[in-house]
Design an enzyme around this catalytic site. Structure first.
Site, PDB file in Angstrom:
ATOM      1  N   ASP A  38       0.819  -1.211   0.000  1.00  0.00           N
ATOM      2  CA  ASP A  38       0.000   0.000   0.000  1.00  0.00           C
ATOM      3  C   ASP A  38       0.853   1.262   0.000  1.00  0.00           C
ATOM      4  OD1 ASP A  38      -2.440  -1.218   0.008  1.00  0.00           O
ATOM      5  OD2 ASP A  38      -2.701  -1.181   2.174  1.00  0.00           O
ATOM      6  N   LYS A  60      -2.866   4.240  -3.350  1.00  0.00           N
ATOM      7  CA  LYS A  60      -3.382   5.420  -4.028  1.00  0.00           C
ATOM      8  C   LYS A  60      -2.331   6.510  -3.993  1.00  0.00           C
ATOM      9  CE  LYS A  60      -7.332   8.575  -4.143  1.00  0.00           C
ATOM     10  NZ  LYS A  60      -8.604   8.961  -3.495  1.00  0.00           N
ATOM     11  N   MET A 174      -7.209   8.809  10.052  1.00  0.00           N
ATOM     12  CA  MET A 174      -7.746   9.239   8.747  1.00  0.00           C
ATOM     13  C   MET A 174      -8.789  10.346   8.911  1.00  0.00           C
ATOM     14  SD  MET A 174      -8.126   5.481   6.937  1.00  0.00           S
ATOM     15  CE  MET A 174      -9.062   4.801   8.320  1.00  0.00           C
TER      16      MET A 174
END
Length: 526
Positions: A38, A60, A174
């Site tokens: 990741d 991402k 987050m």
């Protein structure tokens, strides 16, 4: 014959620092056939993975969409069905606000064997690196870990009154983009505006940054300081202990990032010493080492190993490769009984001592020239001198010794070549503040530049080339003048160790950081 069945390990990579990777996680990374990773996996962790491993990025990046979760799961299933040992490497812990549970369920449904290797979660480690104990007998006896992320279009799912009522320290993961709403929600839920709070960015790395405030002012202060993801939020009176208990800031190389270019064979010990001092170290070997081809000259040296009266070793790798070659020759330490040994410096001397031999000569200044001149005063005309080293060795050494002794054999024991660029972007990392590149040889400098050029060519990067000064932004920590001379050819900002050793480089780095990178008389910037 039945098809070989692979296996998947869901491995937590921890919050970023490679020292917080678990022992089992490290072992699995070394044994894996393929690693699926990741965006939040730390650069330090990625830098220690063997570059020959198959790596699949599924995170991402800016401007790029994440690989859909179902596709990630199919990648794991397919690789395992091909008989591979698959590590699914995830930032933090795979079962804490990750998708590890979904991946494990898919693997079970597909009949793929799997294991889960927990990781050190950022919700505990990052506050600890900022001097914040998430529990403390005087402040909080419980902890709530909450995700601040919600699905697109979803209303805020948090029950703030229930969260406040449950009490204890709150850690939001987050949640930086939703920081104002989170703080407003806690106030509406009944938490006093004066409650201590902190936002902690990129904890356990050189870019670690914190803002201490209250829940009434945290959003404003975080915006003023330019806080960006990844970061977490801590709410509770334990935040007031941060300045008192902040141990990381006191380390001499905290907030310092080092790109370490030494060959893989010698890089780990230097990296360990730098990390002990608080540095974030990216292991980016610029040079790869391989045994020389078995030439007739090398065979002849092995057959006559007992005849040499001096053996001259010019590097730690040279010592290691010499002992490996002795195995090929089927010779042991008894074959060296009649020889004296000369070494270039303390690192080479220690490597030799580990094999039960103490050096007879080491120059006071650790350069090839001083080694050659010092030996020249000690050898006799009838001596027989063996110099087993890299094929690209400096010719000054044999040339100087041949002025006294004719029987000097300079033999290529191993070859050095420029390593391919690492998986992480060197250009990108060099743009980070407080980043230095550590060089221990002039060849390493040339190879590092070659890596930069290959990356630029392969990725189509458009770096500025005005007046040929592409590298004047690189701060180079050089082990000696020979290395610095090469770095200056590329117009790098050069700092030179007073003593040409790894420890000398460590002292140099600490002095630079103490002076905030400013030039002083004690720091040689040339």
């Amino acid at each position: 014959m039945a098809e070989k069945q692979g296996k998947v390990w869901l491995v937590g990579a921890g919050p970023g620092a490679v020292g917080l990777l678990t022992l089992k996680g490290k072992e699995l990374l070394e044994e894996a056939d393929v690693i699926v990773y990741d965006q939040l996996v730390g650069k330090e962790v990625l830098s220690v993975i063997d570059t020959k491993k198959e790596m699949i990025f599924v995170g991402k990046e800016s401007g790029h969409h994440a690989v859909p979760q179902k596709e990630i799961q199919q990648i794991l299933v397919q690789a395992a069905r091909e008989g591979k040992r698959v590590v699914r490497l995830k930032g933090g812990d795979p079962f804490l606000f990750g998708r590890g549970g979904e991946e494990a369920r898919q693997l079970r449904e597909e009949g793929i064997p799997f294991e889960v290797v927990p990781g050190v979660t950022s919700s505990l480690a990052v506050p600890a690196y900022n001097g914040i104990p998430v529990t403390h007998r005087d402040y909080a006896s419980s902890l709530q870990i909450i995700t601040g992320h919600k699905k697109q279009g979803e209303k805020d799912p948090l029950a703030y009154q229930e969260i406040v009522k449950a009490g204890g320290t709150l850690v939001f993961l987050m949640g930086v983009t939703a920081l104002p709403k989170l703080m407003e929600g806690l106030i509406r839920g009944g938490l006093p505006k004066e409650t201590g709070a902190a936002v902690l960015q990129e904890g356990t790395t050189a870019r670690q940054k914190k803002v201490l405030a209250t829940i009434g002012t945290l959003a404003e202060e975080a915006a003023r300081e330019g806080i960006r993801p990844p970061a977490l939020i801590v709410v509770g009176e334990v935040c007031r202990l941060s300045e008192e208990l902040d141990w990381y800031e006191k380390l001499p190389l905290s907030h310092t990032r080092i790109l370490l270019t030494r060959p893989r064979e010698t890089i780990r010990e230097t990296a360990r010493k730098l990390r002990q001092r608080g540095a974030e170290v990216l292991e980016v070997p610029a040079i790869c080492v391989s045994p020389a081809r078995e030439s007739e000259e090398l065979k002849e040296v092995g057959r006559s190993l007992e005849r040499w009266t001096w053996i001259v070793l010019t590097s730690q790798i040279g010592v290691r490769m010499f002992w490996e070659q002795m195995k090929v020759w089927k010779k042991d330490i008894r074959s060296l009984a009649g020889a004296r040994f000369a070494v270039i410096g303390p690192g080479t001397r220690r490597e030799l001592e580990e094999r039960g031999i103490y050096a007879d000569f080491m120059p006071e200044v650790y350069t090839i020239e001083q080694l050659a001149n010092g030996l020249k005063d000690r050898i006799r005309r009838e001596d027989r001198i063996l110099i087993p080293r890299a094929g690209r060795g400096n010719p000054v050494l044999p040339q100087t010794l041949k002025e006294v002794c004719k029987d000097v054999r300079d033999v290529a024991l191993y070859d050095t070549e420029c390593q391919r660029p690492p998986r992480i972007s060197l250009w990108k990392e060099l743009k980070e503040e407080d980043t230095y590149v550590m060089f221990t040889s002039s060849f390493g400098v040339a190879c590092f530049v070659e890596q930069l050029e290959r990356e630029r060519a392969e990725t189509g990067r458009k770096e500025q080339e005005t007046d040929g000064r592409r590298y004047d932004h690189i701060r180079a920590l050089c082990i000696g003048e020979e290395t610095a001379k090469k770095a200056r050819e590329y117009r790098m900002q050069c700092y030179v160790a007073e003593e040409a050793t790894v420890d000398g480089l460590l002292e140099l780095t600490e002095r630079i950081r103490q002076k905030n990178g400013k030039t002083t008389e004690k720091i040689k910037k040339q």
